[in-house]
Design a protein around this motif. Structure first.
Motif, mmCIF file in Angstrom:
data_model
loop_
_atom_site.group_PDB
_atom_site.id
_atom_site.type_symbol
_atom_site.label_atom_id
_atom_site.label_comp_id
_atom_site.label_asym_id
_atom_site.label_seq_id
_atom_site.Cartn_x
_atom_site.Cartn_y
_atom_site.Cartn_z
ATOM 1 N N LEU A 1 7.639 8.586 9.930
ATOM 2 C CA LEU A 1 7.549 9.998 10.301
ATOM 3 C C LEU A 1 7.721 10.889 9.078
ATOM 4 C CD1 LEU A 1 9.624 9.946 13.624
ATOM 5 C CD2 LEU A 1 7.170 10.289 13.414
ATOM 6 N N ALA A 2 8.693 10.548 8.214
ATOM 7 C CA ALA A 2 8.923 11.346 7.008
ATOM 8 C C ALA A 2 7.712 11.286 6.082
ATOM 9 C CB ALA A 2 10.169 10.844 6.288
ATOM 10 N N ASP A 3 7.113 10.108 5.940
ATOM 11 C CA ASP A 3 5.932 9.978 5.077
ATOM 12 C C ASP A 3 4.758 10.803 5.614
ATOM 13 O OD1 ASP A 3 7.346 8.260 3.482
ATOM 14 O OD2 ASP A 3 6.465 6.432 4.312
ATOM 15 N N SER A 4 4.632 10.863 6.941
ATOM 16 C CA SER A 4 3.492 11.572 7.531
ATOM 17 C C SER A 4 3.564 13.078 7.309
ATOM 18 C CB SER A 4 3.410 11.276 9.033
ATOM 19 O OG SER A 4 4.453 11.917 9.744
ATOM 20 N N VAL A 5 4.773 13.608 7.097
ATOM 21 C CA VAL A 5 4.916 15.057 6.896
ATOM 22 C C VAL A 5 5.305 15.383 5.458
ATOM 23 C CG1 VAL A 5 5.517 15.473 9.312
ATOM 24 C CG2 VAL A 5 7.335 15.009 7.666
ATOM 25 N N ALA A 6 5.185 14.409 4.558
ATOM 26 C CA ALA A 6 5.613 14.633 3.173
ATOM 27 C C ALA A 6 4.796 15.738 2.509
ATOM 28 C CB ALA A 6 5.495 13.333 2.373
ATOM 29 N N VAL A 7 3.483 15.735 2.702
ATOM 30 C CA VAL A 7 2.629 16.741 2.049
ATOM 31 C C VAL A 7 2.897 18.143 2.591
ATOM 32 C CG1 VAL A 7 0.253 17.490 1.681
ATOM 33 C CG2 VAL A 7 0.851 15.080 1.430
ATOM 34 N N PRO A 8 2.857 18.366 3.921
ATOM 35 C CA PRO A 8 3.175 19.721 4.401
ATOM 36 C C PRO A 8 4.604 20.148 4.085
ATOM 37 C CG PRO A 8 2.912 18.184 6.242
ATOM 38 C CD PRO A 8 2.412 17.489 5.019
ATOM 39 N N ARG A 9 5.532 19.174 4.048
ATOM 40 C CA ARG A 9 6.912 19.530 3.690
ATOM 41 C C ARG A 9 6.975 20.000 2.245
ATOM 42 N NH1 ARG A 9 11.112 15.013 5.052
ATOM 43 N NH2 ARG A 9 10.661 15.786 7.141
ATOM 44 N N PHE A 10 6.237 19.342 1.345
ATOM 45 C CA PHE A 10 6.224 19.759 -0.061
ATOM 46 C C PHE A 10 5.598 21.139 -0.204
ATOM 47 C CE2 PHE A 10 4.058 19.741 -4.259
ATOM 48 C CZ PHE A 10 5.190 19.713 -5.054
ATOM 49 N N ARG A 11 4.527 21.390 0.557
ATOM 50 C CA ARG A 11 3.899 22.716 0.516
ATOM 51 C C ARG A 11 4.882 23.786 0.985
ATOM 52 N NH1 ARG A 11 -1.637 20.747 3.497
ATOM 53 N NH2 ARG A 11 -2.607 19.715 1.711
ATOM 54 N N THR A 12 5.616 23.484 2.042
ATOM 55 C CA THR A 12 6.597 24.443 2.540
ATOM 56 C C THR A 12 7.690 24.697 1.508
ATOM 57 O OG1 THR A 12 6.179 23.684 4.801
ATOM 58 C CG2 THR A 12 8.196 24.939 4.428
ATOM 59 N N PHE A 13 8.112 23.627 0.809
ATOM 60 C CA PHE A 13 9.123 23.777 -0.243
ATOM 61 C C PHE A 13 8.615 24.694 -1.357
ATOM 62 C CE2 PHE A 13 10.628 22.289 -4.414
ATOM 63 C CZ PHE A 13 11.984 22.579 -4.291
ATOM 64 N N LEU A 14 7.342 24.481 -1.762
ATOM 65 C CA LEU A 14 6.771 25.337 -2.805
ATOM 66 C C LEU A 14 6.705 26.794 -2.355
ATOM 67 C CD1 LEU A 14 3.829 23.248 -4.331
ATOM 68 C CD2 LEU A 14 6.067 23.741 -5.331
ATOM 69 N N LEU A 15 6.296 27.007 -1.093
ATOM 70 C CA LEU A 15 6.244 28.377 -0.584
ATOM 71 C C LEU A 15 7.633 29.008 -0.591
ATOM 72 C CD1 LEU A 15 3.762 28.024 2.424
ATOM 73 C CD2 LEU A 15 3.362 29.202 0.261
ATOM 74 N N GLY A 16 8.645 28.219 -0.245
ATOM 75 C CA GLY A 16 10.005 28.731 -0.261
ATOM 76 C C GLY A 16 10.459 29.106 -1.667
ATOM 77 N N VAL A 17 10.121 28.248 -2.648
ATOM 78 C CA VAL A 17 10.487 28.538 -4.044
ATOM 79 C C VAL A 17 9.800 29.810 -4.533
ATOM 80 C CG1 VAL A 17 10.266 27.729 -6.425
ATOM 81 C CG2 VAL A 17 10.992 26.148 -4.641
ATOM 82 N N PHE A 18 8.490 29.917 -4.247
ATOM 83 C CA PHE A 18 7.759 31.114 -4.670
ATOM 84 C C PHE A 18 8.295 32.364 -3.963
ATOM 85 C CE2 PHE A 18 3.923 28.211 -5.536
ATOM 86 C CZ PHE A 18 4.375 27.983 -6.831
ATOM 87 N N GLY A 19 8.670 32.219 -2.692
ATOM 88 C CA GLY A 19 9.242 33.354 -1.967
ATOM 89 C C GLY A 19 10.562 33.799 -2.570
ATOM 90 N N ALA A 20 11.410 32.822 -2.948
ATOM 91 C CA ALA A 20 12.695 33.161 -3.566
ATOM 92 C C ALA A 20 12.488 33.853 -4.914
ATOM 93 C CB ALA A 20 13.532 31.890 -3.739
#
Length: 278
Positions: A198-217
């Motif tokens: 399950l974690a592997d299946s959402v790794a890419v969207p999770r990374f995208r969300t992390f990047l969006l969070g970093v850019f937002g901060a």
């Protein structure tokens, strides 16, 4: 030969301490889909010019649903009587039943793999309806799917699915040993838990969300620094005005509120513009 091997493998792994149920399948959730195919339903021809549905078809052993925790909603699961040479059977999922058997019982109806291009394919009997399982990713909508017994549909490779009473990772060495004792030449591609899949299946969207969070901060920090700079410059320019106000009797709190109101007004205008643009 394959059926004999699969049966011995299931028996050996089931005997490992801590194992509750063992199943085999050519596909597993959430995104390990190996085969898709069309299908036909007796008495329900597809309208002329329409596209035949193309859905997941999964070959499994009888204990697959138990091992994965998939509920049997109607009818039965596969069992030891569904073997090579016995009447062909199929199990459909809930979405397929609701979409193509609305207001009628699908149990006992005849079902065929393949569409109009393969009329010689044999009919099978629907013996059960099970809950939906996602094979095309967690973000995908539930789709029709059907299951056929591995004993009636030979396949060269498969996934071994286990339900355990203890930490699954602690059983990996024992599982490897049982597989290689049965046949030392059998390759084991990967051993992992369902949580890892399950974690592997959402790794890419999770990374995208992390990047969006970093850019937002970073954007928030830059906006805060910019707002501070503008207010600081404004206060510096109004030093004489503030001094005159204080000399005429204004209190320090009044001067502070004057600056804060101005800063809040500028920030609100920026937020409204940003929301509109967003």
């Amino acid at each position: 030969k394959i059926n004999n091997y699969n049966q011995q493998l299931i028996e050996r792994v089931t005997a490992v301490g801590g194992v509750e149920a063992v199943g085999l399948s050519i596909s597993i959730p959430p995104d390990r889909l190996d085969v898709s195919d069309s299908f036909s339903i007796e008495g329900k021809p597809w309208p002329a010019g329409s596209t035949e549905p193309f859905v997941p078809v999964v070959f499994i052993s009888p204990e697959y649903f138990t091992a994965l925790g998939v509920p049997v909603i109607r009818g039965r699961s596969f069992n030891e009587t569904d073997k090579e040479g016995s009447p062909l059977v199929v199990i459909i999922n809930q979405t397929l039943a609701e979409r193509y058997f609305a207001h009628e019982d699908p149990i006992g109806r005849r079902f065929k793999t393949g569409g109009a291009d393969r009329p010689a394919n044999p009919w099978t009997e629907i013996v059960g309806v099970v809950g939906d399982v996602k094979y095309s990713g967690l973000e995908a909508q539930s789709e029709p799917a059907y299951y056929m017994p591995l004993t009636q549909n030979m396949w060269g490779s498969s996934y071994l699915v286990l339900r355990t009473q203890t930490d699954p990772g602690s059983l990996f060495p024992a599982i490897r040993q049982q597989i290689w004792e049965l046949d030392k030449d059998i390759p084991i591609a990967n051993l992992s838990t369902m949580d890892q899949l399950l974690a592997d299946s959402v790794a890419v969207p999770r990374f995208r969300t992390f990047l969006l969070g970093v850019f937002g901060a970073l954007a928030l920090v830059l906006a805060s620094v910019g707002t501070y700079g503008v207010i600081s410059y404004s206060v510096t320019k109004r030093t004489h005005e503030i001094g005159i106000r204080m000399a005429l009797g204004a209190r320090g709190r009044d001067a502070m509120m004057l600056v804060i109101r101005q800063g809040v007004a500028v920030a609100l205008v920026g937020v409204l513009i940003g929301l509109g643009g967003g």
